[in-house]
Enzyme design. Structure first.
Site, short mmCIF file in Angstrom:
data_model
loop_
_atom_site.label_atom_id
_atom_site.label_comp_id
_atom_site.label_asym_id
_atom_site.label_seq_id
_atom_site.Cartn_x
_atom_site.Cartn_y
_atom_site.Cartn_z
N GLN A 158 0.90 -1.16 0.01
CA GLN A 158 -0.01 -0.05 -0.06
C GLN A 158 0.85 1.23 0.17
OE1 GLN A 158 -1.71 0.52 3.67
NE2 GLN A 158 -3.43 2.14 3.07
N GLY A 159 1.00 1.99 -1.20
CA GLY A 159 1.75 3.23 -1.09
C GLY A 159 1.06 4.38 -1.00
N SER B 181 4.57 -1.22 3.77
CA SER B 181 4.79 -2.88 4.31
C SER B 181 4.74 -3.80 2.98
CB SER B 181 3.33 -2.98 5.18
OG SER B 181 3.61 -2.00 6.43
N GLU C 174 -8.69 -1.37 6.52
CA GLU C 174 -7.38 -1.05 7.29
C GLU C 174 -7.62 -1.04 8.54
OE1 GLU C 174 -4.71 1.52 5.65
OE2 GLU C 174 -3.18 0.95 6.92
N SER D 236 -1.81 7.39 13.32
CA SER D 236 -1.39 7.22 14.69
C SER D 236 -2.77 7.56 15.65
CB SER D 236 -0.62 8.63 14.87
OG SER D 236 -1.53 9.79 14.81
N GLU E 292 -3.15 9.42 18.06
CA GLU E 292 -3.64 10.87 18.41
C GLU E 292 -4.47 11.33 17.26
OE1 GLU E 292 -0.40 9.68 18.34
OE2 GLU E 292 0.44 9.92 20.17
C1 LIG Z 1 4.95 -0.59 10.94
C2 LIG Z 1 4.51 0.63 10.06
C3 LIG Z 1 3.78 -0.12 8.95
C4 LIG Z 1 3.29 0.96 7.82
N1 LIG Z 1 3.04 0.67 6.83
C5 LIG Z 1 2.34 1.45 5.95
C6 LIG Z 1 2.06 0.96 4.60
O1 LIG Z 1 2.04 -0.16 4.36
N2 LIG Z 1 1.54 1.97 3.65
C7 LIG Z 1 1.63 3.16 4.11
O2 LIG Z 1 1.26 4.13 3.05
N3 LIG Z 1 2.02 3.62 5.02
C8 LIG Z 1 2.46 2.77 5.98
N4 LIG Z 1 3.00 3.41 7.43
C9 LIG Z 1 2.99 4.81 7.51
C10 LIG Z 1 2.02 5.34 8.55
O3 LIG Z 1 0.58 5.02 8.20
C11 LIG Z 1 2.46 6.38 9.09
O4 LIG Z 1 3.34 6.47 9.75
C12 LIG Z 1 1.30 7.14 10.11
O5 LIG Z 1 0.15 7.57 9.36
C13 LIG Z 1 1.86 8.63 10.59
O6 LIG Z 1 2.43 9.53 9.73
P1 LIG Z 1 4.15 9.90 9.94
O7 LIG Z 1 4.89 8.60 10.18
O8 LIG Z 1 4.25 10.65 8.85
O9 LIG Z 1 3.72 10.79 11.20
P2 LIG Z 1 3.41 12.31 11.15
O10 LIG Z 1 2.17 12.46 10.52
O11 LIG Z 1 4.71 13.22 10.93
O12 LIG Z 1 3.03 12.55 12.73
C14 LIG Z 1 3.90 12.56 13.87
C15 LIG Z 1 3.46 12.66 15.12
O13 LIG Z 1 2.74 13.70 15.29
C16 LIG Z 1 1.14 13.34 15.59
N5 LIG Z 1 0.43 14.34 15.01
C17 LIG Z 1 0.50 14.49 13.50
N6 LIG Z 1 -0.65 15.12 13.23
C18 LIG Z 1 -1.25 15.22 14.25
C19 LIG Z 1 -2.61 16.07 14.25
N7 LIG Z 1 -3.32 16.47 13.37
N8 LIG Z 1 -3.12 15.97 15.82
C20 LIG Z 1 -2.31 15.48 16.72
N9 LIG Z 1 -1.24 14.69 16.59
C21 LIG Z 1 -0.82 14.73 15.38
C22 LIG Z 1 1.19 11.87 15.21
O14 LIG Z 1 0.34 11.35 16.22
C23 LIG Z 1 2.69 11.48 15.54
O15 LIG Z 1 2.62 11.30 17.05
C24 LIG Z 1 3.32 2.52 8.29
C25 LIG Z 1 3.97 2.85 9.44
C26 LIG Z 1 4.80 1.87 10.53
C27 LIG Z 1 5.17 2.47 11.64
#
Ligand SMILES: Cc1cc2nc3c(=O)[nH]c(=O)nc-3n(C[C@H](O)[C@H](O)[C@H](O)COP(=O)(O)OP(=O)(O)OC[C@H]3O[C@@H](n4cnc5c(N)ncnc54)[C@H](O)[C@@H]3O)c2cc1C
Length: 391
Positions: free
Chosen positions: A127-128, A162, A245, A370, A372
């Site tokens: 899933q990209g 993933s 999901e 996340s 949050e």
């Molecule tokens: C093990 C794993 C598997 C994954 N698999 C996939 C996959 O297959 N395909 C894919 O596309 N993605 C995948 N992801 C990515 C995942 O969807 C993102 O990591 C997640 O949506 C958070 O985005 P970010 O990492 O950019 O963090 P950010 O969005 O930068 O967030 C950083 C922090 O800020 C907080 N935050 C951000 N915005 C807000 C808000 N509006 N209010 C309160 N808090 C906030 C978040 O809760 C977090 O603690 C995976 C991630 C992990 C760890």
């Protein structure tokens, strides 16, 4: 096996349960441990092949896409019965459960062409969605798909994909509108990873596993026939996908977590029987963890029934996701606390698996959105609370 199973969930469950207990060809998967993610995915894909050959994992998927009919409840029963029989839920099913429903619904011709091979474990997809600057705020994603005749030309990057290092195809959310178009300018497209201009780099996790990857698109040409839904419909399809999901994923993860909790209990019982001891309040903590998983399961059963009835679960799936994140972290923290020094120092395959899964469980409140952000969705869109003032 008869097609009455598609219409009669109880007889499907009864026959499946009896078969999983009796079928000796499945036994080996009960005790296997793997040195690498690649090994685990490949061996679990072989389990899918076996389940497909026997027909069991075809229920819940459209007949036109290699399935045998039925609905989400059939898939939920399969995950439940596999776990109850001490078998793993094959890893590729995790992404199948996320990507299969939107592809089946919005691109039935792609589902007809590729889903049967997925169900047989001959290929799996990634899933990209996420990018370096777009995770929680998906509407800001930049990976671009420019229309050029009958094709799209993709340029940009995806992150945290993933199974991305081993998948055959990727279902990507890309920008087809202007950079400012936010969620209105997004489309979903299926990309074969062997397309010239697509490259992948595995990301090593703290556990050492190569579960995730970065994916780069450098003017990769993808036929327009690979669009899922219409151009510009990407956001709506992503919202449809997120229900699966978050909700179906929660059901299957709860089933698997209950299997792991039983295995932990058995491991600790063996230790006690050999004259060993347990940390204080071990029984109470096992009970608390069980209650947490059963709470998730009760909630999740309701959601699965709604999805099967064709309801839009929408933002309410975030409740299942929040419950799952907490329950998974509680289970693996419990394994760490109750196994004690053994958890850190023992190098047997059984304990190494607990350690690896503990590391992975740290992401339970991040992946799929996340915790949050899920709580904000619940506050805004389920409870209808007034918006907080932003500074
Ligand atoms: C093990 C794993 C598997 C994954 N698999 C996939 C996959 O297959 N395909 C894919 O596309 N993605 C995948 N992801 C990515 C995942 O969807 C993102 O990591 C997640 O949506 C958070 O985005 P970010 O990492 O950019 O963090 P950010 O969005 O930068 O967030 C950083 C922090 O800020 C907080 N935050 C951000 N915005 C807000 C808000 N509006 N209010 C309160 N808090 C906030 C978040 O809760 C977090 O603690 C995976 C991630 C992990 C760890």
């Amino acid at each position: 096996m008869t097609d009455t199973f598609a219409a009669d969930l109880d007889s499907y469950r009864t026959a499946l349960r009896a078969n999983l207990m009796r079928e000796s060809s499945l036994h080996a998967w009960r005790t296997r441990h793997y040195a690498t993610t690649e090994e685990r995915i490949a061996d679990h894909a072989a389990l899918m092949g076996e389940l497909y050959r026997q027909g069991w994992n075809r229920y819940g998927w459209p007949v036109a896409a290699g399935g045998a009919g039925g609905d989400e409840r059939h898939r939920a029963v399969l995950y439940d019965e596999l776990a109850a029989a001490g078998l793993p839920i094959p890893t590729p099913h995790l992404l199948l459960e996320t990507l299969g429903p939107p592809v089946s619904r919005f691109a039935p011709e792609l589902a007809a062409r590729y889903l049967p091979a997925y169900l047989r474990g001959e290929e799996w997809w990634g899933q990209g969605f996420s990018e370096p600057e777009a995770g929680s705020d998906l509407a800001s994603l930049r990976c671009r798909a420019r229309r050029d005749g009958d094709n799209y030309v993709l340029s940009g990057q995806k992150l945290w994909t993933s199974h991305g290092a081993t998948a055959t195809r990727l279902v990507c959310l890309v920008r087809t509108g202007t950079p400012e178009s936010r969620h209105r300018g997004l489309s979903m497209i299926m990309v074969d990873v062997d397309t010239p201009g697509v490259s992948r780099r595995p990301i090593a996790l703290a556990s050492g596993d190569n579960e995730l990857a970065e994916v780069f698109f450098d003017d990769a040409i993808v036929p327009a026939s690979r669009l899922i839904g219409a151009e510009g419909q990407g956001w709506a399809i992503a919202m449809y996908l997120l229900q699966y999901e978050r909700a179906m994923y929660a059901w299957m993860s709860a089933a698997d977590a209950l299997r792991r909790l039983r295995e932990l209990r058995d491991q600790l019982s063996t230790r006690l029987a050999a004259g060993g001891t347990l940390p204080g309040a071990a029984a109470q903590r096992l009970g608390q963890c069980y209650s947490q998983l059963i709470t998730l399961r009760a909630r999740s059963a309701q959601t699965v029934r709604r999805l099967a009835a064709g309801a839009t679960v929408g933002p309410e799936a975030s409740v299942d996701k929040v419950l799952l994140g907490g329950a998974e972290i509680a289970l693996y923290d419990l394994s760490r606390d109750l196994l004690g020094p053994e958890f850190v120092f023992d190098d047997t395959a059984t304990v190494a698996q607990w350690r690896s899964e503990w590391w992975y469980s740290r992401s339970a409140t991040i992946l799929g959105g996340s915790a949050e952000v899920q709580r904000t969705i619940i506050a805004d869109h389920v409870l209808g609370l007034p918006k907080e003032a932003t500074v």
